[in-house]
Design a protein around this motif. Structure first.
Motif, short mmCIF file in Angstrom:
data_model
loop_
_atom_site.label_atom_id
_atom_site.label_comp_id
_atom_site.label_asym_id
_atom_site.label_seq_id
_atom_site.Cartn_x
_atom_site.Cartn_y
_atom_site.Cartn_z
N VAL A 78 7.70 -6.22 -7.16
CA VAL A 78 6.65 -5.74 -6.38
C VAL A 78 5.41 -5.32 -7.66
CG1 VAL A 78 5.55 -3.77 -4.83
CG2 VAL A 78 7.84 -4.57 -4.56
N ARG A 79 4.23 -5.98 -7.35
CA ARG A 79 3.44 -5.53 -8.19
C ARG A 79 2.02 -4.89 -7.30
NH1 ARG A 79 5.80 -9.87 -9.56
NH2 ARG A 79 4.65 -11.30 -8.18
N VAL A 80 1.78 -3.89 -7.93
CA VAL A 80 0.51 -2.87 -7.14
C VAL A 80 -0.61 -2.80 -8.27
CG1 VAL A 80 0.38 -0.79 -6.26
CG2 VAL A 80 2.68 -1.61 -6.17
N TYR A 81 -1.58 -3.01 -7.39
CA TYR A 81 -2.70 -2.92 -8.08
C TYR A 81 -3.79 -1.84 -7.66
CZ TYR A 81 -1.50 -7.81 -9.21
OH TYR A 81 -0.67 -8.89 -9.64
N VAL A 82 -4.23 -0.91 -8.27
CA VAL A 82 -4.83 0.30 -7.93
C VAL A 82 -6.19 0.37 -8.64
CG1 VAL A 82 -2.99 1.26 -7.11
CG2 VAL A 82 -3.53 1.93 -9.41
N THR A 83 -7.13 0.74 -7.96
CA THR A 83 -8.45 1.01 -8.70
C THR A 83 -8.57 2.20 -9.61
OG1 THR A 83 -9.42 1.88 -6.81
CG2 THR A 83 -9.82 -0.59 -7.01
N ASP A 84 -7.63 3.23 -9.39
CA ASP A 84 -7.73 4.40 -10.08
C ASP A 84 -6.15 4.68 -10.37
OD1 ASP A 84 -7.86 7.06 -11.15
OD2 ASP A 84 -9.17 7.70 -9.37
N ILE A 85 -5.83 4.77 -11.64
CA ILE A 85 -4.61 5.19 -12.06
C ILE A 85 -4.06 6.76 -11.67
CG2 ILE A 85 -4.67 5.99 -14.49
CD1 ILE A 85 -1.99 3.49 -13.06
N ALA A 86 -5.33 7.32 -11.60
CA ALA A 86 -4.78 8.78 -10.95
C ALA A 86 -4.14 8.92 -9.49
CB ALA A 86 -5.89 9.56 -11.02
N LEU A 87 -4.33 7.64 -8.89
CA LEU A 87 -3.73 7.36 -7.45
C LEU A 87 -2.15 7.09 -7.50
CD1 LEU A 87 -6.50 5.74 -5.74
CD2 LEU A 87 -5.90 7.81 -5.56
N TRP A 88 -1.60 7.05 -8.75
CA TRP A 88 -0.40 6.51 -8.98
C TRP A 88 0.81 7.32 -8.11
CZ3 TRP A 88 4.42 8.36 -11.10
CH2 TRP A 88 5.65 7.32 -10.95
N PRO A 89 0.65 8.63 -8.62
CA PRO A 89 1.64 9.70 -7.79
C PRO A 89 1.65 9.69 -6.56
CG PRO A 89 0.49 10.79 -9.69
CD PRO A 89 -0.19 9.46 -9.53
N GLN A 90 0.57 9.57 -5.91
CA GLN A 90 0.44 9.51 -4.40
C GLN A 90 1.06 8.22 -3.93
OE1 GLN A 90 -3.59 9.78 -2.74
NE2 GLN A 90 -2.79 10.16 -0.59
N PHE A 91 0.39 7.07 -4.54
CA PHE A 91 1.35 5.94 -4.15
C PHE A 91 2.63 6.01 -4.51
CE2 PHE A 91 3.25 1.90 -5.44
CZ PHE A 91 2.94 1.09 -4.45
N ASN A 92 3.36 6.56 -5.36
CA ASN A 92 4.81 6.44 -5.68
C ASN A 92 5.47 7.14 -4.56
OD1 ASN A 92 6.95 5.44 -7.67
ND2 ASN A 92 7.17 7.65 -7.62
N THR A 93 4.95 8.19 -4.16
CA THR A 93 5.44 9.05 -3.12
C THR A 93 5.47 8.20 -1.60
OG1 THR A 93 4.97 11.14 -4.09
CG2 THR A 93 5.44 11.18 -1.76
N LEU A 94 4.38 7.55 -1.52
CA LEU A 94 4.55 6.81 -0.23
C LEU A 94 5.33 5.40 -0.25
CD1 LEU A 94 0.68 6.95 0.29
CD2 LEU A 94 2.27 7.78 1.87
N TYR A 95 5.30 4.94 -1.29
CA TYR A 95 6.06 3.70 -1.67
C TYR A 95 7.85 4.18 -1.53
CZ TYR A 95 8.36 -0.30 -4.34
OH TYR A 95 8.98 -1.18 -4.88
N ALA A 96 8.06 5.06 -2.17
CA ALA A 96 9.44 5.85 -2.21
C ALA A 96 10.06 5.81 -0.74
CB ALA A 96 9.63 6.87 -2.93
N ALA A 97 9.29 6.51 0.12
CA ALA A 97 9.55 6.64 1.71
C ALA A 97 9.58 5.40 2.10
CB ALA A 97 8.31 7.56 2.19
N TRP A 98 8.58 4.45 1.94
CA TRP A 98 8.73 2.98 2.48
C TRP A 98 9.73 2.30 1.95
CZ3 TRP A 98 7.78 -1.48 -0.13
CH2 TRP A 98 7.55 -2.64 1.03
N ALA A 99 10.35 2.30 0.56
CA ALA A 99 11.16 1.46 0.16
C ALA A 99 12.55 1.96 0.64
CB ALA A 99 10.96 1.35 -1.12
#
Length: 128
Positions: A78-99
């Motif tokens: 999976v490759r994820v592109y975000v416009t603000d790396i500060a969003l990574w922790p929030q993304f990781n939490t949502l992604y972990a629940a999804w995956a």
């Protein structure tokens, strides 16, 4: 192994916005094009929160996988592109629940801008 390529555009997703398919199946793999936070009815969620955008993108990835005869449990990368790396922790939490139990290889790449002013885009490779 067949050299055939099967292009997939899920019926329950917005039509592609350009000359591409949501996914292509070839060589035993499913290649999911970069998915943006666009709802199945075509509504672009540029003004939505990062969480809403992320949930829509991951839903779009899942739809493409299922339409191609695959699923989240068959993800390879999976490759994820975000416009603000500060969003990574929030993304990781949502992604972990999804995956769930799936733990594919992954890259999170900060980018300066995404189409339509979106905050996230995700592309993936899975087993067919």
């Amino acid at each position: 192994m067949s050299n055939a390529i099967n292009c997939i555009d899920p019926r329950d997703s917005a039509a592609p916005g350009g000359h591409y398919s949501h996914a292509a199946v070839a060589g035993g793999f499913v290649f999911v094009s970069g998915q943006l936070p666009i709802a199945p009815d075509g509504n672009k969620l540029a003004d939505a929160s990062f969480e809403e955008q992320t949930r829509q993108v991951l839903d779009n990835v899942a739809r493409a996988l299922v339409a191609a005869g695959s699923g989240i449990d068959k993800l390879v990368q999976v490759r994820v592109y975000v416009t603000d790396i500060a969003l990574w922790p929030q993304f990781n939490t949502l992604y972990a629940a999804w995956a769930g139990a799936a733990r594919p290889a992954r890259a999170v790449v900060p980018v300066p801008v995404l189409h339509y002013g979106f905050k996230i885009e995700v592309e993936a490779v899975a087993l067919a």
